[in-house]
Design a protein around this motif. Structure first.
Motif, PDB file in Angstrom:
ATOM      1  N   VAL A   1       0.857  -1.187   0.000  1.00  0.00           N
ATOM      2  CA  VAL A   1       0.000   0.000   0.000  1.00  0.00           C
ATOM      3  C   VAL A   1       0.888   1.230   0.000  1.00  0.00           C
ATOM      4  O   VAL A   1       1.650   1.445   0.948  1.00  0.00           O
ATOM      5  CB  VAL A   1      -0.930   0.001   1.234  1.00  0.00           C
ATOM      6  CG1 VAL A   1      -1.659   1.334   1.355  1.00  0.00           C
ATOM      7  CG2 VAL A   1      -1.928  -1.145   1.144  1.00  0.00           C
ATOM      8  N   THR A   2       0.818   2.032  -1.057  1.00  0.00           N
ATOM      9  CA  THR A   2       1.664   3.218  -1.178  1.00  0.00           C
ATOM     10  C   THR A   2       0.947   4.499  -0.768  1.00  0.00           C
ATOM     11  O   THR A   2       1.534   5.573  -0.825  1.00  0.00           O
ATOM     12  CB  THR A   2       2.163   3.376  -2.622  1.00  0.00           C
ATOM     13  OG1 THR A   2       1.028   3.569  -3.491  1.00  0.00           O
ATOM     14  CG2 THR A   2       2.948   2.147  -3.072  1.00  0.00           C
ATOM     15  N   ALA A   3      -0.302   4.396  -0.372  1.00  0.00           N
ATOM     16  CA  ALA A   3      -1.106   5.585  -0.055  1.00  0.00           C
ATOM     17  C   ALA A   3      -0.573   6.290   1.180  1.00  0.00           C
ATOM     18  O   ALA A   3      -0.070   5.656   2.114  1.00  0.00           O
ATOM     19  CB  ALA A   3      -2.562   5.194   0.164  1.00  0.00           C
ATOM     20  N   ALA A   4      -0.704   7.616   1.179  1.00  0.00           N
ATOM     21  CA  ALA A   4      -0.389   8.410   2.365  1.00  0.00           C
ATOM     22  C   ALA A   4      -1.673   8.703   3.133  1.00  0.00           C
ATOM     23  O   ALA A   4      -1.714   8.615   4.359  1.00  0.00           O
ATOM     24  CB  ALA A   4       0.298   9.716   1.963  1.00  0.00           C
TER      25      ALA A   4
ATOM     26  N   ALA B   1      -4.584   5.373   4.208  1.00  0.00           N
ATOM     27  CA  ALA B   1      -3.808   4.139   4.103  1.00  0.00           C
ATOM     28  C   ALA B   1      -4.343   3.068   5.052  1.00  0.00           C
ATOM     29  O   ALA B   1      -4.436   1.891   4.690  1.00  0.00           O
ATOM     30  CB  ALA B   1      -2.335   4.418   4.395  1.00  0.00           C
ATOM     31  N   ASP B   2      -4.694   3.466   6.279  1.00  0.00           N
ATOM     32  CA  ASP B   2      -5.201   2.484   7.245  1.00  0.00           C
ATOM     33  C   ASP B   2      -6.534   1.904   6.782  1.00  0.00           C
ATOM     34  O   ASP B   2      -6.800   0.707   6.960  1.00  0.00           O
ATOM     35  CB  ASP B   2      -5.364   3.132   8.624  1.00  0.00           C
ATOM     36  CG  ASP B   2      -4.027   3.469   9.269  1.00  0.00           C
ATOM     37  OD1 ASP B   2      -3.014   2.888   8.834  1.00  0.00           O
ATOM     38  OD2 ASP B   2      -4.003   4.301  10.182  1.00  0.00           O
TER      39      ASP B   2
ATOM     40  N   ALA C   1      -5.703  -0.565   4.034  1.00  0.00           N
ATOM     41  CA  ALA C   1      -5.089  -1.766   4.607  1.00  0.00           C
ATOM     42  C   ALA C   1      -6.135  -2.644   5.281  1.00  0.00           C
ATOM     43  O   ALA C   1      -6.109  -3.879   5.152  1.00  0.00           O
ATOM     44  CB  ALA C   1      -4.001  -1.370   5.603  1.00  0.00           C
TER      45      ALA C   1
ATOM     46  N   GLN D   1       2.572  -1.602   4.468  1.00  0.00           N
ATOM     47  CA  GLN D   1       2.276  -0.182   4.290  1.00  0.00           C
ATOM     48  C   GLN D   1       3.578   0.593   4.091  1.00  0.00           C
ATOM     49  O   GLN D   1       4.508   0.474   4.897  1.00  0.00           O
ATOM     50  CB  GLN D   1       1.518   0.379   5.497  1.00  0.00           C
ATOM     51  CG  GLN D   1       0.087  -0.114   5.604  1.00  0.00           C
ATOM     52  CD  GLN D   1      -0.748   0.769   6.520  1.00  0.00           C
ATOM     53  OE1 GLN D   1      -0.727   1.981   6.423  1.00  0.00           O
ATOM     54  NE2 GLN D   1      -1.501   0.127   7.407  1.00  0.00           N
TER      55      GLN D   1
ATOM     56  N   PRO E   1       4.097   4.442   2.672  1.00  0.00           N
ATOM     57  CA  PRO E   1       3.694   5.669   1.987  1.00  0.00           C
ATOM     58  C   PRO E   1       4.757   6.140   1.006  1.00  0.00           C
ATOM     59  O   PRO E   1       5.933   6.251   1.365  1.00  0.00           O
ATOM     60  CB  PRO E   1       3.511   6.668   3.135  1.00  0.00           C
ATOM     61  CG  PRO E   1       3.296   5.831   4.354  1.00  0.00           C
ATOM     62  CD  PRO E   1       4.091   4.582   4.138  1.00  0.00           C
TER      63      PRO E   1
ATOM     64  N   THR F   1      -3.037   4.924  -5.170  1.00  0.00           N
ATOM     65  CA  THR F   1      -4.264   5.718  -5.103  1.00  0.00           C
ATOM     66  C   THR F   1      -4.067   7.147  -5.608  1.00  0.00           C
ATOM     67  O   THR F   1      -4.992   7.945  -5.571  1.00  0.00           O
ATOM     68  CB  THR F   1      -4.809   5.763  -3.667  1.00  0.00           C
ATOM     69  OG1 THR F   1      -3.795   6.289  -2.800  1.00  0.00           O
ATOM     70  CG2 THR F   1      -5.202   4.371  -3.195  1.00  0.00           C
TER      71      THR F   1
END
Length: 382
Positions: free
Chosen positions: A11-14, A17-18, A21, A33, A35, A198
Motif C-alpha cells: 500500500v503506497t497511499a499516504a 492508508a489504514d 489496509a 504499508q 507511503p 491511489t
C-alpha cells in the motif's frame, strides 16, 4: 477461504492508508504499508492567502474544484483568516465545476452549487469542457491537487483565459523513506504479489525513489511481470503506463472498487496442481492444500516455486540451492529447507526425494510429465 488469503499487497497511499489496509486484511491479504509521499501543507500560507484575496477582490467567472480535501482545506484556511464568507460569496457569483464526486461533495457542503462534473473524474475532460464552451476573456480559479497543473493552466491561458492558481497543498517525498525502500526491495525479491496506488504522485514517487537507488529498471520489470500494479483510476495509472507497466483498475475510481477488482484478479493468478492425491494451490506467500491455507516460510516458498516450474520433473539440489534466499554453497541447507517445507504443507508426500538426483513435485499420474532419471523413495518424508 478469503479471496486474498496467501497474497501480499503493498500500500503506497499516504491518505486513507489504514482504511485501505483494513479492507485488504479483511479479505485475507498480508499488507505492507509504505507511503510513497506525504501531503505537505504550504509552510507559508502567503501564496494561498494572496490567491484568496485576489479572488475576493475580483470574483472568478469560473472555479474548478479538483479534490474534496483541497477545497475543504481552502475554505477552512479562509475561515481562519476571517475571509470565509467573502470567499464563498465570490465563488458563488460564478460557475463551479468539480472534477469528481468528492470535490462536488465538498463544494455542496460549503453551501455552493456546482454546475458540471465529468463522468471520468479526469482533469483532461474538465479542460476539454472549458475549451469547448469558450474561455476567452474569462477569469478562472483552478484549485490544485497535490502538484501544479501546468498543462491545464497553460492551455487555458493560451485560449485567452486569466487563470488564478490556488495552491492548497502539495505532495513531497515521505519523511522516512525506509518503508518505501523495503517495499521496493520486496517487490524485486518477488515476495510481494500486488502494489496498490491511489494517486499519480505516489506512483511517480516510487519510480523516482527507485531511480535514485539505481534499481528503477528492476522495479519496472517486476511491475511488468509477476507483480500486479493496481490503480484506483486512469489518472493514477498514467505514470506507470508511461513506462509500459500494465495496470488493473476498477470501473469506478473508489477504494472499495479497487479492492474488489484485486479480489477478483488475484486468485486467477494462482496455480493449482493435482499432487499425490491432493490439490496444491500456489499463492503469493502461502499454499492451499485441499483448500486449507498453509503458511510457508520464505525458503520453503522459494523451493516450492522452483519445483512447480517443472511439475513432476526432477530438480537438482544444486538448482534448488541457487533458488534459496541468500544462496550459499552447502546443499545441506536445501535438505533443512525441504524438511520445513514438508512440515508447513502438512503432507510430506507432496514433494518426493529422488535418490542421488534431487526432488520432484509428486504430480498425479496422467497430470503431467514423469520425472527424468533417478528412483523415487516411496513414502519418503525426509
Amino acid at each position: 477461504m478469503p479471496p486474498l488469503a496467501g497474497f501480499t499487497v503493498g500500500v503506497t497511499a499516504a491518505r486513507r492508508a489504514d482504511e485501505l489496509a483494513a479492507l485488504l486484511e479483511r479479505r485475507g491479504a498480508s499488507v505492507i504499508q509504505a507511503p510513497a509521499l506525504r501531503i505537505l501543507p504550504l509552510p507559508d500560507d502567503a501564496q494561498l492567502a494572496a490567491a484568496t484575496r485576489s479572488l475576493i477582490d475580483t470574483p472568478p467567472d469560473m472555479t474548478v474544484a479538483t479534490t474534496g480535501i483541497g477545497f475543504r482545506g481552502w475554505v477552512e484556511a479562509a475561515d481562519g483568516w476571517g475571509l470565509g464568507e467573502e470567499l464563498l460569496d465570490a465563488l458563488r457569483a460564478g460557475t463551479l465545476l468539480c472534477r469528481g464526486p468528492k470535490a462536488r461533495g465538498a463544494v455542496r457542503a460549503a453551501g455552493l452549487v456546482d454546475a458540471w462534473s465529468p463522468a471520468s473524474e479526469s482533469s483532461a475532460e474538465v479542460l476539454e469542457h472549458l475549451l469547448t464552451n469558450g474561455v476567452d476573456g474569462k477569469r478562472i480559479a483552478v484549485q490544485q491537487h497535490g502538484e501544479p497543473l501546468p498543462d491545464m493552466v497553460e492551455a487555458l491561458r493560451c485560449a485567452g483565459a486569466e487563470v488564478v492558481e490556488v495552491p492548497v497543498y502539495r505532495w513531497v517525498a515521505p519523511a522516512d523513506l525506509a518503508p518505501l525502500d523495503r517495499l521496493t526491495d520486496a517487490v524485486l525479491a518477488g515476495t510481494v504479489d500486488a502494489v496498490t496506488f491511489t494517486s499519480a504522485p505516489a506512483a511517480a514517487s516510487m519510480l523516482a525513489r527507485a531511480a535514485e537507488r539505481g534499481i528503477q529498471d528492476g522495479l519496472v520489470r517486476a511491475l511488468r511481470g509477476p507483480v500486479l500494479a493496481v490503480c484506483v483510476g486512469p489518472v493514477t495509472a498514467a505514470p506507470l503506463e508511461d513506462r509500459d507497466i500494465p495496470t488493473v483498475q476498477p470501473r469506478r475510481s473508489r477504494l472499495g472498487a479497487m479492492v474488489r477488482r484485486l479480489e477478483a484478479e488475484a486468485p486467477n493468478r494462482a496455480r493449482t496442481f493435482p499432487v499425490a492425491g491432493h490439490w496444491l494451490e500456489l499463492r503469493g506467500h502461502a499454499a492451499l492444500v485441499d483448500g486449507e491455507l498453509r503458511t510457508v516460510p520464505p525458503a520453503g516458498m522459494a523451493l516450492l516455486r522452483t519445483l512447480t516450474r517443472r511439475p513432476g520433473r526432477v530438480v537438482t539440489r544444486a538448482e534448488l540451492l541457487r533458488a534459496l534466499p541468500g544462496g550459499g554453497d552447502d546443499e545441506h541447507a536445501v535438505e533443512t529447507a525441504m524438511a520445513r517445507l514438508r512440515s508447513a504443507l502438512g503432507q510430506a508426500r507432496l514433494v518426493q526425494t529422488v535418490v542421488k538426483r534431487g526432488y520432484r513435485l509428486a504430480l498425479d499420474p496422467g497430470s503431467g510429465p514423469a520425472p527424468l532419471g533417478g528412483h523415487c523413495l516411496s513414502g519418503d518424508g525426509r
